[in-house]
Scaffold this motif. Structure first.
Motif, short mmCIF file in Angstrom:
data_model
loop_
_atom_site.label_atom_id
_atom_site.label_comp_id
_atom_site.label_asym_id
_atom_site.label_seq_id
_atom_site.Cartn_x
_atom_site.Cartn_y
_atom_site.Cartn_z
N GLY A 512 -20.67 33.51 -21.80
CA GLY A 512 -21.98 32.90 -21.82
C GLY A 512 -22.01 31.39 -21.80
O GLY A 512 -21.38 30.74 -20.97
N GLU A 513 -22.73 30.81 -22.76
CA GLU A 513 -23.13 29.41 -22.70
C GLU A 513 -21.99 28.40 -22.69
O GLU A 513 -22.19 27.27 -22.27
CB GLU A 513 -24.08 29.08 -23.86
N SER A 680 -22.55 28.08 -17.07
CA SER A 680 -23.03 28.02 -18.44
C SER A 680 -24.42 28.64 -18.51
O SER A 680 -25.32 28.24 -17.78
CB SER A 680 -23.06 26.56 -18.89
N GLY A 681 -24.59 29.60 -19.40
CA GLY A 681 -25.91 30.20 -19.57
C GLY A 681 -25.81 31.45 -20.40
O GLY A 681 -24.71 31.94 -20.69
N PRO A 682 -26.95 32.00 -20.80
CA PRO A 682 -26.92 33.22 -21.61
C PRO A 682 -26.29 34.38 -20.82
O PRO A 682 -26.50 34.51 -19.62
CB PRO A 682 -28.39 33.48 -21.91
N ALA B 57 -31.11 25.62 -27.65
CA ALA B 57 -30.22 26.46 -26.83
C ALA B 57 -29.82 27.73 -27.57
O ALA B 57 -29.39 28.70 -26.97
CB ALA B 57 -28.96 25.67 -26.46
N SER B 59 -27.32 28.02 -29.24
CA SER B 59 -25.86 28.09 -29.24
C SER B 59 -25.35 26.69 -29.01
O SER B 59 -26.06 25.85 -28.46
CB SER B 59 -25.33 29.04 -28.16
N ARG B 133 -27.34 24.08 -21.91
CA ARG B 133 -26.61 25.36 -21.86
C ARG B 133 -27.36 26.47 -21.13
O ARG B 133 -27.03 27.65 -21.29
CB ARG B 133 -26.22 25.83 -23.27
N GLN B 134 -28.37 26.08 -20.30
CA GLN B 134 -29.09 27.10 -19.56
C GLN B 134 -28.60 27.14 -18.11
O GLN B 134 -28.11 26.15 -17.57
CB GLN B 134 -30.60 26.83 -19.59
N GLY B 141 -22.79 23.93 -21.09
CA GLY B 141 -22.19 24.07 -22.42
C GLY B 141 -20.95 23.24 -22.67
O GLY B 141 -20.59 22.97 -23.81
#
Lengths: 732, 732
Positions: A512-513, A680-682, B57, B59, B133-134, B141
């Protein structure tokens, strides 16, 4: 006339050695030598044997053995003879309490084989010395533990040996703390000796390991640093001018310098004596040597490093070195042979004495002894897998497989004191803490949790050393992506047949991030391409239990246990038995007959395939089988019938793995994988973006079925291929 | 009342911060702060923005930015404001002479984005800070150079950033020495600043790089070490108790300590001033900080490292820190905004001044300026490939491809001053010396040959830094097997789009007697599985020329040029043009029509296939095509028609590569490869033993043809597969 090594090297106006007559050199050597003539003859014998071996092999490294011969002589001599009195046993090379020796500059291995030969080790007969570097010999081009009794670890890749030695020393310290008693303080009390060169000390892995060794105060680790000022490219002045001693002092080591070892051993002996007395710090002894000592035109030069000296030069070496016969090759003078025979006998005596003590120990403490014996035999105790959890489809809760990994680790750990390890500073994230297991620290050597620090490469190398010690099943952990930092050592686990257990969490873009720097893409494939390495990516809790069972049963194959950060539920047909076959049908297609489509996946992608299969059935009446393939290596070991029963090959097959698709062409007609780095991301957004959602899997599955059906193209049968087995036997 | 950070940390009987009221903390902070209130407010603004970003974020890593905020403040402040006066330009982030900044502890990247925001960098608008971080944001991130203008390198994998910085500093020193003149001494004169943490300094790669930096006397490199005594697992006491300062002194660095930066910046400023004055040594400034500074319950604790503080805790931070408003999020007070705007303007002024000087330089020295501009644009000069050698089948002599590599390197080097690099102490074996290129050393910075020492990982990381600088096409070399030591950094070449050239010799078991520790088996596959990495294994001299042309043309894709130790002759149909397609037919089957068999191979195995094809034709009338596939990546980029013309897919196809067969199932029905490690022995014996001799290739080729013909099994068409392109676009 006295002949000073230091002077020759520093003074440009002195007559170069090549021009000085051989006789002069010999007289000078003899005159300068502060010690017995026999001792000098012993050392010279080592030197010329090394030159002979490299010459006959027509390849190899004569320079380092010739320079390091005095150190080897001292390490292989008894206390009475002024040596370190290493405990070892030619008749029983695997005697538990032997003092370990690691030749970290493995290219100097002629030296090690010669010492094993002179000490009477069976694998290093004179015949074997003559077979140096030949196919199938016990004397390969770099030391290989599985090839030569008396060799502890594979060395040659620089920096590994000294890092393995840190593992050997940790193992000894922990085992001694655990099994010795006030009445029996020396059941495990061995020292670990290392010879290493400049190359080993330039490598980052050794810096990591030695910093940790200093932190842990490993007093039984003694490193002899062959400071010959020469690397392959030339003088160390080219690239390596740091103050090594000061660096090791900064690590918390006890550091000494010996300025001359060619002309006498007094200083070295004193330094080793002092090192042995310092029990709360590892010791580094920097020893000034000359590479290729004795070679008239190559001594002190990089030209003696990695190629035969040449036959006339070898003759010249023998002419120059006291006690050597220029007309003889592979010759050990009788007095030299007798000397080392005596040293080996004295070492053997230590083993015999220890045996007697151990018998008493066994009588007094049968349980401890039985456990030690079991551990050194790498036998698992009864019922070790009994507590591995079983999870039930539709009942048990979803969780991350890293959490299941933690549960499995803790399920087996109570019966396995040999499970010792930890994380590279990601203990919580890696879920690798054995509950109630205290830290192994300087003052708590009985602890089994190792705090490796942010040192992935040394972590793996240290685990190799611990495995090499015997009696341990070391494990270590980091994010899967950072296996890339440790690959040099992980490969040596596989090559050396060390069943190290690697717990590698955050096993896909599902991390994820933290983004692409932390998301593995190529790592699964890198590890799968490596021989003798099990790569296990579990899809649920039962598969994770299988991973632990396989890892523990695979004593001579390291296992990488890949774990998700994402939550997964138990799969319908998952079981430990099924998963241990490497692949199995998790969900069969509805109805009878062959399915229309096979989805094959690993890890957290499996349940997405299960959802896709449902949609394919309900929306398109495409009868879809879902196969989970946690371990390709195990699957390929199954018989053909089983393999075809899971993956028929002639049914459209789509692989789904959130990772490089590189190797999946073997098993599937089409792939959903990655040919780029992550982002980078959920987690869920990334899975959707890159096509790993159930909807896209279903869509691509339909496309694959249509590709063949609508176009009238035959489905190529991926199993209609011969497998050629060339020589793949695992003789060394 | 004065509030001492040191005291609080050391004294156990003081009231814990969580229990002290927010007002008390604020008063204490203000009273203790030795500096202007505005400056404290600036620093606090950075802290709370970081907390806000991580919170939104959900996170990330708030602790390090909060602890390092004072350092960032000083680095982004002008000299007039007591900062370092970094030269940089928000309007032109790629201005050549900007002072480079590397955040080696990349997890602290909120800090970097905040500073870029406050300095007016377009990529880091407040909107982007909120998108931290999206997916698809400019604020991922961990820092990514290709994602955010103002970020020099990808950091996050610990130890890389500081090692990249060594490369950045080498690049600056060399470029300045080459292009500056007495009249124009500051065309290239930038400094390189680094912030790094404990993690970076535990990693071996940083030890390697910093040892080399000390050796090279890189005086323009200044590292601020965030000594917060905390790692993820807890206190650094767990695993990292070495004396870092002493270690860096041993490396030859200038080392200073700053004990408190939270309560005033005077000491830090003095230390940086002193560091700037030491021009013959790199500088380390160890700065005592507290992680998560300002957080009532997490300051000084690992709990502030890698997770959001929690919304109420964030409010508490704002309540406690002077000048902050607990009711506001993502808020920059006007006076703070104005302060940094002024600093950025003063930095911009340096760029404007430099521009004017550069105009004069360009006028005075048009050739130098043109070359610099060409280099920074990564444009190749006219005719750079003209001198690449062409070898003729049947005429030119056999040689090792590592020798051809040397010839190609030297053919392009005279026109490419941007080619700078060297070997990890294997210059002769790697055949990578540019003739007449002097060493880059402390006192000869104009040299282009880098002596990396035995430091593979740092070598790759340094090359990444040099590429990041601009104006360089760095190359580096070792044995292919030891790419495994460097993989952590090689992957970052690929991810960062840095066209580093890796010259990797001894590319198979053909390395011979050095044995399995040195023989690559899985490495080709490891690299092929990596996105954005060209892996080129040349079979002859013409293919090697193609490798160099591709490598130089691939500015944003690193290339691994794999070279044999074995001699190979020019192949019949080889040419640079053919090889640049990734695969081509080297020898067509005799007669017309489709062949009966296709052999596909790489490197030194190709000519063995050529011999096998002759035998198959003459002994069995099996009409055999031989395909050379030097680069899978390039072949897969060709159109379908071409690919099918080379590898029809429905003709029995046998791959032959003296390496892991893992990925070859994609291209061939059967494989001659390795599923085990190699052995120590002479090359030819190993090739015979493992089945890579022409005789065995012919035998297995016949078996494959028979498998289908005699059994009446359809040849599965390996091209009858769809390729699914999910999202694979290379947006960050």
């Amino acid at each position: 006339m006295t002949y000073s090594t230091e002077k020759k090297m520093q003074s440009d106006d002195s007559e170069p050695p090549a021009k000085r007559s051989h006789t002069d050199f010999q007289s000078a050597q003899l005159a300068a030598y502060k010690g017995s003539d026999l001792e000098l003859k012993c050392i010279n014998t080592i030197r010329v044997l090394a030159a002979d071996m490299v010459e006959k092999a027509n390849s190899g490294h004569p320079g380092a053995p010739m320079g390091c011969a005095p150190m080897a002589h001292v390490l292989w001599s008894s206390l009475a003879s002024g040596g370190v009195g290493r405990a070892h046993s030619a008749s029983n090379p695997e005697w538990w309490n032997r003092d370990r020796f690691v030749l970290s500059n493995g290219h100097a291995c002629a030296l090690q084989y010669i010492m094993l030969h002179l000490s009477g080790y069976e694998d290093c007969s004179m015949e074997q010395l003559k077979l140096f570097r030949q196919v199938g010999s016990h004397t390969p081009g770099h030391p290989e533990n599985f090839c030569t009794k008396g060799v502890e670890v594979c060395t040659g890749p620089l920096g590994q040996g000294i890092s393995n030695a840190v593992g050997l020393a940790i193992a000894a310290k922990h085992l001694g703390a655990t099994y010795n008693t006030p009445d029996f303080p020396n059941i495990i009390s061995n020292k670990t000796y290392v010879i290493c060169g400049d190359g080993c000390l330039q490598e980052g892995v050794s810096g990591e390991a030695c910093s940790l060794a200093g932190h842990l105060g490993l007093g039984d680790l003694i490193v002899l640093y062959d400071d010959n000022k020469i690397t392959i490219d030339g003088s160390t002045d080219l690239a390596f001018t740091e103050d090594v001693n000061k660096r090791f002092e900064a690590y918390g080591w006890h550091v000494q310098t010996v300025n001359d070892v060619a002309n006498g051993l007094g200083d070295l002996r004193q330094a080793i004596e002092a090192a042995k007395k310092v029990t709360d710090k590892p010791s580094l002894i920097k020893i000034r040597t000359e590479i290729g000592y004795g070679s008239p035109s190559k001594q002190g030069s990089a030209s003696s490093h990695g190629a035969p000296l040449g036959s006339s030069e070898v003759v010249a070496v023998k002419s120059r070195l006291y006690g050597m016969d220029p007309d003889k090759s592979f010759h050990v003078p009788d007095d030299v042979a007798a000397y080392y025979k005596q040293q080996a006998a004295e070492a053997e005596e230590m083993r015999v004495t220890w045996d007697a003590v151990y018998l008493k120990y066994k009588h007094a403490l049968p349980d401890k002894a039985a456990e030690l014996e079991r551990r050194f035999k790498h036998e698992l105790p009864e019922g070790v897998f009994d507590n591995l959890p079983t999870f039930i489809f539709g009942k048990d809760k979803a969780n991350a497989t890293r959490k299941f990994s933690e549960a499995c680790l803790n399920a087996v750990a109570p019966k396995l004191p040999e499970l010792m390890g930890g994380s590279a500073d990601l203990t919580g994230s890696n879920c690798c803490q054995i509950k109630g297991s205290p830290d192994f620290q300087k003052d708590t050597p009985e602890g089994t949790t190792i705090r490796f620090g942010v040192r992935e490469h040394a972590m793996a190398a240290i685990c190799n050393g611990m495995f090499a010690y015997g009696a341990f099943r070391p494990f270590c952990a980091t994010f899967l992506q950072f296996a890339g930092y440790a690959l040099g050592a992980m490969r040596l686990s596989a090559l050396s047949k060390f069943g190290v257990i690697y717990i590698m969490t955050h096993d896909s873009i599902g991390l994820g991030e933290d983004g692409p720097t932390h998301q593995p893409v190529e790592m699964l494939e890198s590890l799968r391409a490596m021989p003798n390495m099990n790569v296990f990516r579990a899809a649920d809790a039962n598969e994770m239990a299988a991973a632990y069972q396989i890892a523990l049963l695979s004593v001579h194959t390291p296992t990488v246990i890949c774990c998700t950060r994402a939550n997964v539920s138990p799969l319908e047909n998952s079981s430990r038995v099924n998963a241990m076959k490497g692949a199995y049908t998790v969900v069969e297609a509805e109805g009878d007959g062959t399915p229309d489509l096979v989805l094959v996946a690993t890890g957290s992608e499996v349940w997405r395939c299960v959802d896709a299969a449902k949609a394919l059935q309900s929306d398109h009446s495409i009868r879809t089988r879902v196969v989970s393939m946690p371990c390709q290596e195990l699957f390929l070991q199954q018989d053909e019938e089983y393999r075809k029963s899971v993956l028929p090959g002639n049914i459209p097959t789509l692989s789904v793995e959130a990772s490089s698709e590189h190797g999946w062409h073997r098993f599937a007609h089409a792939q959903i994988g990655l040919t780029r780095f992550g982002m980078s991301g959920p987690l869920e957004q990334l899975y959707m973006k890159f096509g790993f959602g159930a909807e896209n899997v279903a869509s691509k599955g339909k496309d694959l079925v249509d590709f063949y059906k609508q176009r009238g193209v035959d489905v190529p049968d991926l199993n209609a291929r011969p497998t050629f087995v060339n020589f793949q036997g695992n003789d060394h």
